[in-house]
Design an enzyme around this catalytic site. Structure first.
Site, PDB file in Angstrom:
ATOM      1  N   SER A  66     -26.395  23.781  40.149  1.00 44.70           N
ATOM      2  CA  SER A  66     -25.064  23.160  39.754  1.00 44.70           C
ATOM      3  C   SER A  66     -25.457  21.117  39.489  1.00 44.70           C
ATOM      4  O   SER A  66     -26.330  20.836  38.434  1.00 44.70           O
ATOM      5  CB  SER A  66     -23.869  22.965  40.790  1.00 44.70           C
ATOM      6  OG  SER A  66     -22.205  22.667  40.027  1.00 44.70           O
ATOM      7  N   LYS A  73     -26.867  27.037  37.984  1.00 44.52           N
ATOM      8  CA  LYS A  73     -25.525  27.313  37.296  1.00 44.52           C
ATOM      9  C   LYS A  73     -25.247  25.858  37.523  1.00 44.52           C
ATOM     10  O   LYS A  73     -25.624  25.063  37.397  1.00 44.52           O
ATOM     11  CB  LYS A  73     -25.206  27.298  38.804  1.00 44.52           C
ATOM     12  CG  LYS A  73     -23.625  27.421  39.492  1.00 44.52           C
ATOM     13  CD  LYS A  73     -23.045  27.390  40.688  1.00 44.52           C
ATOM     14  CE  LYS A  73     -21.967  27.127  40.971  1.00 44.52           C
ATOM     15  NZ  LYS A  73     -21.603  26.614  42.958  1.00 44.52           N
TER      16      LYS A  73
END
Length: 430
Positions: free
Chosen positions: A344, A369
């Protein structure tokens, strides 16, 4: 202001403020997504809104039991709901045009959900969505009579499930509480920022929140003690390297919370003061957190005008580039340590430095991600969480599902790092 519960998370449920924004909550919303701001959190259709977490590091200590309880720092008083002409929306109640002609119909609720997906959904790579197939889905449901609201919600759930996207899902009205007032100030219809300014205050002071539970539940006055809960995610030390780098500032960033950028700046300055000219940024096992904080951290290492990340989506509002807007704190090459749990916001930082030839990546392929979700509220108080965009690196590589391959498996000699980054600059210029 709408408050949406977060189920199966490691954080207290019932809060969309800093609890959700500073933790990973895959069952509610993918917090690899960049925070999106809305002007209004109390809605009347056709306004669509992303329920966005308020900024800061303030904990209100609220927990959820039956129906809503507080932590030891807070006390609550349940008061009866005042008489209201507003229709109490319950999933099991029949809402046909004959019984409630002035209210939204079950069919229109389904069509609203369909339209949101049609306008904004981004296929994350499952290749199960197409405009033609989705149009047929609309024809299948719109031409049928939907007798109850619960049936309408079931249809929406099935529609969203057919997309094959684990992040796109339905939220029933019972999963949301509404904040009516804060310290006696009516906040219905106010923006998230306005409510945030009232909620926040000095540590250990109290704030009284008036909450309505669900669409048909009771109203409670809850007194909560403000507490700072964010802890510094930065660990640092000065190291002497054996491969010719000399004094190196080692920075381990565990997560991107509200303190990450500030504490990282402090650590970098202190290390520079004691002789560090080069830095190792350790992002191993950093699963992310606040994406905006990750973006601000990346800017600390980039030249003004360099691209941090791109966001792409079908809706133009999710198509933009994020650019560094100031000079970097350090100009020497950086080593970024990554592994399979680097995800992320960490991947945004790593790729921003890598693609701009500011750092080499060392370790393992990252998690991969990089999706963006928005939460849209439907007219009956239910909502849909929809994948609306994704992150693309400055070199136009799709992070999601792919991850980032490191340049080296172990820390190389300094001359090798210099050579690698020089080649990177030549390729960018070419």
């Amino acid at each position: 202001m709408r408050v949406v519960f977060c189920y199966n998370c490691s954080i207290p449920r019932g809060i969309t403020t800093d609890f959700i924004s500073s933790h990973i909550c895959p069952k509610f919303i993918s917090f690899n997504s960049e925070p999106r701001f809305s002007k209004h959190l109390s809605l009347k259709w056709p306004q669509r809104v992303l329920l966005h977490a308020l900024t800061g590091a303030l904990s209100f200590g609220l927990l959820v039991s039956a129906p809503f309880s507080s932590a030891t720092e807070s006390s609550s008083l349940q008061i009866p709901s005042p008489p209201s002409s507003e229709y109490c929306r319950e999933e099991e109640q029949d809402q046909t045009a004959e019984t409630a002609p002035d209210l939204v119909t079950n069919e229109s609720i389904v069509e609203e959900a369909w339209e949101i997906v049609n306008d904004s959904f981004l296929d994350a790579g499952k290749h199960r969505w197409s405009p033609e197939r989705w149009m047929q889905k609309r024809e299948d449901v719109i031409n049928s009579s939907i007798q109850t609201r619960s049936k309408a919600h079931d249809i929406i759930r099935r529609m969203l499930a057919s997309l094959g996207d684990p992040y796109t899902r339905f939220i029933s009205p019972s999963q949301g509480d509404e904040i009516l007032s804060v310290n006696g100030v009516d906040v219905r219809g106010k923006s998230a920022f306005e409510v945030s300014s009232i909620l926040q205050g000095p540590n250990e002071t109290f704030v009284t929140i008036e909450v309505k539970h669900g669409n048909c539940g009771p109203i409670q006055l809850i007194e909560v003690r403000r507490q700072l809960v964010a802890r510094s995610p930065v660990f640092y030390r000065l190291e002497e390297m054996e491969n010719g780098i000399g004094s190196v500032g080692y920075l381990h960033l565990k997560e991107f919370n509200a303190l990450a950028r500030k504490d990282l700046v402090i650590a970098m300055k202190r290390l520079q003061d004691v002789g560090a000219s080069n830095f190792i940024l350790d992002l191993r096992d950093n699963l992310g957190g606040l994406v905006q904080v990750g973006i601000e951290v990346a800017k600390l290492f980039l030249n003004e005008g360099e691209t941090v990340i791109y966001t792409v989506g079908r809706d133009p509002q999710f198509q933009k580039s994020i650019i560094a807007d100031s000079a970097p704190m350090v100009t020497t090459p950086v080593i970024v340590l990554v592994n399979h749990n680097t995800a992320s916001a960490s991947e945004i930082v790593a790729t921003a430095l890598h693609d701009n030839c500011r750092a080499v990546l060392v370790g393992e392929r990252t998690f991969g991600k990089g999706l963006i979700q928005s939460v849209f509220e439907l007219h009956d108080g239910s909502g849909v969480v929809v994948t609306v965009g994704k992150y693309v690196t400055p070199n136009r590589m799709d992070i999601n599902g792919n991850g980032i391959e490191p340049d080296f498996r172990s820390i190389p000699a300094w001359d090798e790092i210099t050579k690698h980054l020089s080649q990177c600059h030549l390729q960018r210029q070419g």
